[in-house]
Scaffold this motif. Structure first.
Motif, mmCIF file in Angstrom:
data_model
loop_
_atom_site.group_PDB
_atom_site.id
_atom_site.type_symbol
_atom_site.label_atom_id
_atom_site.label_comp_id
_atom_site.label_asym_id
_atom_site.label_seq_id
_atom_site.Cartn_x
_atom_site.Cartn_y
_atom_site.Cartn_z
ATOM 1 N N LYS A 183 -2.539 14.932 -2.457
ATOM 2 C CA LYS A 183 -1.338 15.429 -1.763
ATOM 3 C C LYS A 183 -0.704 14.326 -0.910
ATOM 4 O O LYS A 183 0.521 14.223 -0.822
ATOM 5 N N LEU A 184 -1.561 13.513 -0.284
ATOM 6 C CA LEU A 184 -1.030 12.424 0.540
ATOM 7 C C LEU A 184 -0.337 11.377 -0.328
ATOM 8 O O LEU A 184 0.712 10.849 0.043
ATOM 9 N N ASN A 185 -0.916 11.061 -1.487
ATOM 10 C CA ASN A 185 -0.240 10.150 -2.428
ATOM 11 C C ASN A 185 1.125 10.706 -2.821
ATOM 12 O O ASN A 185 2.132 9.986 -2.855
ATOM 13 N N LYS A 186 1.151 11.978 -3.132
ATOM 14 C CA LYS A 186 2.384 12.631 -3.588
ATOM 15 C C LYS A 186 3.455 12.600 -2.509
ATOM 16 O O LYS A 186 4.651 12.527 -2.807
ATOM 17 N N ARG A 187 3.027 12.632 -1.266
ATOM 18 C CA ARG A 187 3.982 12.604 -0.145
ATOM 19 C C ARG A 187 4.854 11.353 -0.207
ATOM 20 O O ARG A 187 6.058 11.408 0.013
ATOM 21 N N PHE A 227 9.981 8.616 -1.943
ATOM 22 C CA PHE A 227 10.489 7.373 -2.511
ATOM 23 C C PHE A 227 11.392 7.641 -3.711
ATOM 24 O O PHE A 227 12.455 7.027 -3.858
ATOM 25 N N ASN A 228 10.994 8.564 -4.563
ATOM 26 C CA ASN A 228 11.767 8.844 -5.788
ATOM 27 C C ASN A 228 13.006 9.690 -5.522
ATOM 28 O O ASN A 228 13.872 9.798 -6.397
ATOM 29 N N ARG A 229 13.084 10.266 -4.342
ATOM 30 C CA ARG A 229 14.247 11.059 -4.003
ATOM 31 C C ARG A 229 15.404 10.186 -3.525
ATOM 32 O O ARG A 229 16.567 10.619 -3.521
ATOM 33 N N GLY A 230 15.124 8.981 -3.118
ATOM 34 C CA GLY A 230 16.153 8.107 -2.551
ATOM 35 C C GLY A 230 17.007 7.433 -3.604
ATOM 36 O O GLY A 230 16.700 7.447 -4.803
ATOM 37 N N LEU A 286 0.861 -1.176 0.000
ATOM 38 C CA LEU A 286 0.000 0.000 0.000
ATOM 39 C C LEU A 286 0.899 1.228 0.000
ATOM 40 O O LEU A 286 1.722 1.389 0.908
ATOM 41 N N VAL A 287 0.766 2.076 -1.004
ATOM 42 C CA VAL A 287 1.611 3.272 -1.076
ATOM 43 C C VAL A 287 0.799 4.544 -1.322
ATOM 44 O O VAL A 287 1.178 5.622 -0.860
ATOM 45 N N ASN A 288 -0.316 4.429 -2.027
ATOM 46 C CA ASN A 288 -1.163 5.590 -2.297
ATOM 47 C C ASN A 288 -2.263 5.652 -1.236
ATOM 48 O O ASN A 288 -3.397 5.227 -1.468
ATOM 49 N N ILE A 289 -1.924 6.164 -0.072
ATOM 50 C CA ILE A 289 -2.859 6.114 1.052
ATOM 51 C C ILE A 289 -4.057 7.033 0.812
ATOM 52 O O ILE A 289 -5.154 6.783 1.310
ATOM 53 N N GLY A 290 -3.861 8.086 0.032
ATOM 54 C CA GLY A 290 -5.003 8.904 -0.355
ATOM 55 C C GLY A 290 -6.020 8.101 -1.143
ATOM 56 O O GLY A 290 -7.239 8.205 -0.921
ATOM 57 N N ASP A 291 -5.548 7.282 -2.080
ATOM 58 C CA ASP A 291 -6.443 6.406 -2.846
ATOM 59 C C ASP A 291 -7.126 5.384 -1.943
ATOM 60 O O ASP A 291 -8.306 5.064 -2.130
ATOM 61 N N VAL A 292 -6.366 4.852 -0.989
ATOM 62 C CA VAL A 292 -6.947 3.884 -0.055
ATOM 63 C C VAL A 292 -8.131 4.512 0.671
ATOM 64 O O VAL A 292 -9.173 3.879 0.870
ATOM 65 N N ALA A 293 -7.980 5.773 1.058
ATOM 66 C CA ALA A 293 -9.069 6.474 1.743
ATOM 67 C C ALA A 293 -10.260 6.704 0.815
ATOM 68 O O ALA A 293 -11.412 6.424 1.171
#
Length: 535
Positions: free
Chosen positions: A444-448, A453-456, A405-412
């Motif tokens: 915005k929460l998905n983007k968080r 993740f993409n910065r690492g 689970l990574v897109n917690i905004g979508d989960v909501a």
């Protein structure tokens, strides 16, 4: 003989049986070590005994009372074989600084073996095995009819009450609807989450605990708890010699402003020796008490790489997930459990709290002398988010996840149509972190996640992903993860397997795949013997 074995509550291990004369002989078994280490191969001899205990269902979870053992002083490394067990040790014995440091690391409990009362209290109230506890959420709260102030509710995150209490001597503001059973002869940590805004003195806000005798309506004990009596572990109270039901209420006797009440945690206490389990502890949000605690437990295992970090999934019960599983793998491990909201808040918080999660993992690794490529991050469902979210900070050798689970905004948002009333906690997470439930806040929460993740730099990390092909929580998690990783690192290793079904379907298949992936990395990267089944 079998009936006698069932009475065993503690294993007494030492050179001299007389050292254990104050232990209840009907509830203990003594193993002499005086002749055990004659000759060579001390490590192998002790290992054989411990393996026999681990294979014996009557002994595997029994605490060890460690007495004076001459060979342990000659070979301090022998102590390391005892870390799987709950350990109490005699404070009257000569203990080296090195051994004391190990005892502290594994949360061994110091006891004076000449004090029969201290021994009994330790065995009854400190070193019990199973974690036990529950939480009372805003769903369980009702406002007192005499309260005339303003009441607001923020999902299942908190209940907010606002009023001028300065003219009141004492006002009951709220209470818990249902009473909860607590067994006799037990101690409990009572930890309410609440934040205040306004002008209140330290003792203006207080809680009452009422203990009601089982089978009656008689209140046999009452505890009054002010803010100064509640530390990070909570307020400790005992049930006495009768089974009881717990009722609790909140009162205000002065001040003016707002009180935000979140969860009320009630946990069986280890009397300052750990939260939920011996050695358990927490990191806390310095800016708020409501939804501000994450639990952790570290065990050094066999002191050899890797450090296995396991994040608990969604869990409405208090405590940790996966302790026996991680023990069975043998290597050092760190359990992390999100105790916030109804069953967790996906390990996200303000920068201070998230930095503490990262430092917690790094500190455990440093204590073992490990590097980042000797760390494995893992989790199932909610725990997958944390494993992936914090991977850029740790850069582990592997990330092992099931049902990502990574897109917690979508989960909501999926709670409305795709998955109605199945996982409303996701809405609370969105409300708690973003301050509102909306399409924009969900994006915005998905983007968080994706920004972090993409910065690492994860080109040297292996990813093991078991996922549901028709996931109704986050259907895009796996394809987006695969695409994002392959786009940045074409040669990155992604070992994956899909299972037909929705998020909560085929959990057994996901768990079996999770184990296989763990065994693969343990065997191929660290030379550990693969296990078909983890006990």
């Amino acid at each position: 003989m079998e009936k006698e074995k069932q009475k065993v509550k503690v294993i007494c291990l030492g050179d001299n049986e007389a050292e254990f004369s104050n232990f209840d002989q009907k509830k203990s078994v003594y193993f002499s070590t005086i002749n055990l280490f004659d000759g060579m191969y001390s490590q192998e001899k002790l290992s054989a005994i411990l393996k026999a205990w681990a294979d014996d269902k009557m002994l595997r979870d029994v605490p060890i009372a460690l007495g004076n053992i001459k060979q342990f002083k000659l070979e301090p490394e022998l102590y390391k074989q005892l870390v799987r067990y709950t350990l109490i040790y005699n404070t009257n014995n000569d203990i080296s600084d090195e051994s004391q440091a190990l005892f502290n690391l594994i949360a061994a409990v110091p006891v004076d073996f000449t004090d029969a009362i201290a021994i009994k209290e330790t065995l009854n109230y400190v070193v019990f095995g199973r974690q036990n506890g529950f939480r009372l959420s805003p769903d369980d709260i009702e406002i007192a009819p005499q309260f005339t102030g303003v009441v607001q509710r923020k999902g299942r995150v908190l209940i907010s009450v606002t009023s001028d209490f300065s003219q009141e001597k004492s006002t009951q503001v709220l209470s818990v609807k249902m009473n909860n059973y607590l067994p006799k002869n037990s101690y409990w940590d009572y930890l309410p989450e609440y934040d205040i805004e306004g002008d209140f003195a330290e003792d203006d806000i207080y809680f009452k605990i009422f203990l009601i005798q089982e089978g009656t309506m008689d209140v046999i004990d009452t505890h009054i708890i002010t803010q100064k009596e509640i530390n990070d572990s909570g307020y400790v109270f005992g049930t006495g010699e009768r089974n009881v039901y717990l009722a609790t209420s909140m009162y205000v006797k002065g001040g003016k402003g707002t009180i935000n009440l979140g969860q009320i945690h009630v946990r069986q206490s280890h009397l300052s020796h750990g939260k939920m389990i011996l050695g358990g502890d927490s990191i806390n949000d310095n800016t708020q008490k409501v939804a501000g605690e994450i639990l952790y437990y570290f065990n050094p295992g066999d002191f050899k790489p890797p450090l296995n970090v396991y994040f608990s999934g969604y869990r409405t019960l208090e405590g940790f997930e996966g302790q026996r599983m991680m023990h069975g793998m043998g290597s050092p491990f760190l359990l992390i459990a999100d105790s916030r909201l109804e069953g967790g808040a996906f390990y996200m918080g303000n920068p201070d709290l998230e930095n503490k999660v990262v430092e917690l993992i790094k500190k455990a690794s440093r204590s073992m002398g490990f590097k980042n490529d000797q760390i494995v991050m893992s989790g199932l469902s909610m725990g997958t988010f944390a494993s992936l979210y914090y991977a850029p900070d740790i850069r582990p050798v592997a990330v092992i996840v099931g049902k990502p689970l990574v897109n917690i905004g979508d989960v909501a948002l999926n709670e409305r149509i795709n998955r109605p009333e199945v996982f409303p906690t996701a809405l609370d997470v969105l409300m708690n972190i973003m301050g509102e439930v909306s399409q924009a806040s969900a994006e915005k929460l998905n983007k968080r996640f994706w920004t972090k993740f993409n910065r690492g730099v994860l080109k040297n990390t292996k990813f093991f992903i078991s996922y549901m092909e028709n996931d109704d929580y986050d259907e895009h998690a796996f394809p987006q993860l695969y695409e994002a990783l392959k786009k940045r690192y074409p040669n990155v290793q992604i070992i994956h397997r899909g299972f037909i079904g929705r998020h909560n379907d085929d959990t057994s298949g996901i768990v079996a795949s999770f184990f296989r992936h763990y065994n693969f990395i343990l065997e191929h990267d660290f030379g550990r013997i693969s296990k078909d089944e983890v006990n």
